[in-house]
Design an enzyme around this catalytic site. Structure first.
Site, PDB file in Angstrom:
ATOM      1  N   HIS A   1       0.884  -1.175   0.000  1.00  0.00           N
ATOM      2  CA  HIS A   1       0.000   0.000   0.000  1.00  0.00           C
ATOM      3  C   HIS A   1       0.922   1.226   0.000  1.00  0.00           C
ATOM      4  O   HIS A   1       2.039   1.167   0.552  1.00  0.00           O
ATOM      5  CB  HIS A   1      -0.830  -0.051   1.289  1.00  0.00           C
TER       6      HIS A   1
ATOM      7  N   ASP B   1       3.327  -4.008   7.832  1.00  0.00           N
ATOM      8  CA  ASP B   1       2.026  -3.356   7.661  1.00  0.00           C
ATOM      9  C   ASP B   1       0.969  -4.423   7.941  1.00  0.00           C
ATOM     10  O   ASP B   1       0.732  -5.309   7.119  1.00  0.00           O
ATOM     11  CB  ASP B   1       1.911  -2.806   6.235  1.00  0.00           C
TER      12      ASP B   1
ATOM     13  N   GLN C   1      -4.258  -5.149   7.203  1.00  0.00           N
ATOM     14  CA  GLN C   1      -5.227  -6.095   6.643  1.00  0.00           C
ATOM     15  C   GLN C   1      -5.146  -7.456   7.318  1.00  0.00           C
ATOM     16  O   GLN C   1      -5.845  -8.384   6.912  1.00  0.00           O
ATOM     17  CB  GLN C   1      -5.007  -6.248   5.126  1.00  0.00           C
TER      18      GLN C   1
ATOM     19  N   LYS D   1     -10.339  -0.162  10.538  1.00  0.00           N
ATOM     20  CA  LYS D   1     -10.502  -1.373   9.731  1.00  0.00           C
ATOM     21  C   LYS D   1     -10.852  -2.579  10.602  1.00  0.00           C
ATOM     22  O   LYS D   1     -10.982  -3.692  10.103  1.00  0.00           O
ATOM     23  CB  LYS D   1      -9.221  -1.657   8.939  1.00  0.00           C
TER      24      LYS D   1
ATOM     25  N   CYS E   1      -4.763   2.498  -3.556  1.00  0.00           N
ATOM     26  CA  CYS E   1      -3.510   2.971  -2.959  1.00  0.00           C
ATOM     27  C   CYS E   1      -2.384   1.955  -3.157  1.00  0.00           C
ATOM     28  O   CYS E   1      -1.519   1.806  -2.288  1.00  0.00           O
ATOM     29  CB  CYS E   1      -3.672   3.313  -1.478  1.00  0.00           C
TER      30      CYS E   1
END
Lengths: 157, 433
Positions: free
Chosen positions: B144, B219, B222, B245, B385
């Site tokens: 991302h 990251d 997700q 999220k 993104c």
């Protein structure tokens, strides 16, 4: 239904068979505009004769990647701009911009907008306004680069 | 592979009961269509439990935390720190290892700026983070922008060189062993691609990084919302994720950092709350996590995120993962059954999460999403993104459906019907595109 209101036949026709597509010579300026939220892009060249509001747009050539709205809008722009003066083109662009940004509250003037009036349905979908303006605003930019005496667009800083 | 049930996802989650907790899911859109929300990868919806926790805090205990000695200030500080404890526990971290930030993007920038600030820091502990010309930072092509652009800027500031792992045609990382070398100082990578759904082999990448003494930055935006995560077991040095999220509020993100590293990392944002001692000539800084929380922090958001973590823990993250796996399998199967639809990313649920991106031949994603939206279906379109990733796949943009605890198999079927409708819509009246 709103969906059919936006996707008028004329828009899909232009999407399928875009008018004036392809980059041509001669040209005085070329600009590349991108819609960073979706990645749509357009390259526009203008060929002008003369200067200022009375300059004639002899050619507007373009190459574009994008959705039906952005492709068709650029194709319609070609039809309405080529052969007209910069001043006349900017008048159409002003009315067009006012219409698509008007959230459906602006009564479009078909005498000024001609085929571009087909994009009135876009105003109901704020997320698509950028698509409808991509090619037109690239044209405006290209004129500004081609001609230092280019007029200001009405209602723009 | 989880077996497909016709209308429910089996016993893992009681989805009807869950849906009753989310007021927004009962609204209609576009002239009375039931909302089919398949955009939780962008932002998730919030249950009453989260909304109520925020409201209750604001109605009873609101005050600026870590200042003042009055009753409300103490209660607010307790609520804030209690949220930190529970969030730490949720990902297997210790509470001193959790820093609250504005969002995950700020958390990743905090690491990148903290490290480059080591170049000018007079704290000897910070020396371990110094990076300069000749050093390398490794990212991946599936990042991302939030875990790519900060490292491009980091390289520009420090003179280091950016390198990256490419992506294979089936949407996996190409872990070319020559990319990580003795010069590598940082390896920043995603746990789960927000576009492809691909889950990356974290342990393998961490082992490669450790071999050369490079720091790892994960990251986890997700992954943390969708599966059981234990940051200590993963062995990463830093990890970032966002509240919104994972059923929590926007305006709050989380940085996990190994305690030893947070203690050595120079600050990013400076000002109130993060200091130890301030004189006109200069200042010294508080121990972490306070060192990285300058200014009055977000408080009701932290409380809300604490409630979100409680909600997810009560569901059980194994169950959450199994539920999404069922939905993903159904979406992959249904979409691949449509002529002209191409999945971008892994085509089965092996090492894969619930983000399903695809293209429809002859229908631009923006146009497809407009037809889906007309049926009440919310999906993401564009490059999500992750522009370099789309470029790697030779596509300008894509359509992404992403699933969460409140989604049903009926909604997956609605998506598949919607895709067929989009194909029909743009093929109407002989308009062949």
């Amino acid at each position: 239904m709103k969906l059919e209101t936006m996707y008028q036949e004329i828009i899909l026709d232009h999407y399928k068979n875009p008018h004036g597509k392809g980059l041509r010579e001669p040209f005085e300026a070329e600009v590349h505009h991108v819609n960073p939220t979706c990645g749509d892009e357009v390259t526009v060249r203008v060929h002008l004769e003369g200067s200022g509001a009375d300059a004639k747009v002899v050619d507007l050539s373009y190459d574009a990647l994008g959705c039906s709205i952005s492709q068709a809008a650029t194709s319609v722009a070609y039809d309405l701009i080529v052969g007209h003066t910069v001043g006349e083109s900017f008048e159409v662009l002003s009315a067009y911009q006012e219409m698509v940004q008007g959230r459906g509250k602006v009564e479009p003037d078909e005498d000024v907008l001609d085929d571009a009036v087909a994009f009135a349905g876009v105003a109901a979908y704020p997320a698509r306004v950028k698509c409808a303006l991509l090619g037109w605003l690239a044209f405006k930019d290209a004129v500004a680069q081609a001609d230092e005496n280019a007029p200001e667009l009405e209602g723009q800083a | 592979m989880t077996a497909l049930a016709p209308t429910t996802t089996g016993a893992t989650l009681d989805v009807e009961k869950i849906r009753a907790d989310f007021p927004i899911l009962s609204r209609t859109v576009r002239d009375g269509k039931s909302l089919v929300y398949l955009d939780s990868g962008a932002t998730s919806q919030r249950p009453y439990q989260v909304l109520d926790a925020e409201r209750h805090f604001l109605e009873t205990s609101n005050a600026a935390v870590h200042r003042g000695a009055h009753a409300l200030s103490e209660e607010a500080t307790d609520a804030y720190e209690s949220a930190r404890d529970r969030i730490a526990g949720f990902i297997g971290a210790d509470d001193g290892e959790i820093v609250f930030t504005k969002n995950a993007t700020e958390a990743l920038n905090l690491v990148a700026y903290g490290m480059s600030n080591a170049l000018t820091s007079d704290d000897p502990k910070a020396a371990r983070f110094r990076v300069g010309p000749g050093d390398e930072v490794v990212v991946t092509e599936m990042e991302h922008h939030a875990n790519l652009v900060p490292w491009q800027e980091f390289c520009r500031r420090t003179g280091a060189t950016l390198r990256w792992f490419g992506v294979t045609s089936d949407g996996r990382l190409d872990l070319d062993p020559s990319v990580i070398t003795e010069r590598t100082k940082v390896v920043a990578f995603t746990h789960q691609s927000n576009v492809l759904g691909t889950v990356t082999p974290v342990e393998q990448i961490v082992a490669m990084a450790k071999q050369v003494g490079a720091y790892t930055v994960l990251d986890a935006c997700q992954s943390v919302p969708h599966a059981p995560i234990d940051v200590h077991a993963l062995g990463v040095d830093f990890a970032a994720f966002s509240g919104h999220k994972m059923l929590g509020p926007s305006g709050i993100g989380v940085l996990y950092g190994r305690r030893e590293l947070l203690e050595a990392l120079p600050p990013f944002l400076t000002g109130g709350s993060m200091i130890e001692l301030v004189r006109m000539e200069g200042s010294t800084y508080a121990a972490p996590p306070a060192r990285f929380e300058a200014g009055v922090p977000m408080t009701s958001q932290a409380v809300g995120l604490g409630a979100a973590v409680d909600y997810l823990s009560a569901l059980g993250m194994e169950n959450v993962h199994a539920h999404e796996n069922t939905l993903t399998a159904a979406a992959l199967e249904g979409l691949q059954g449509i002529d002209g639809v191409t999945i971008i990313g892994p085509r089965n649920t092996e090492s894969r999460g619930g983000a399903v991106s695809f293209e429809i031949d002859g229908v631009h994603p923006h146009d497809a999403s407009q037809v889906l939206d007309d049926s009440g279906i919310a999906v993401r379109v564009g490059h999500h993104c992750a522009w370099p990733l789309h470029r790697a796949f030779g596509v300008q943009s894509s359509i992404r459906a992403s699933f969460y605890v409140y989604n049903t198999l009926d909604e997956v079927h609605a998506l598949i019907d919607g895709v067929r409708r989009a194909q029909d819509f743009f093929a109407r009246d002989g308009v062949s595109l």
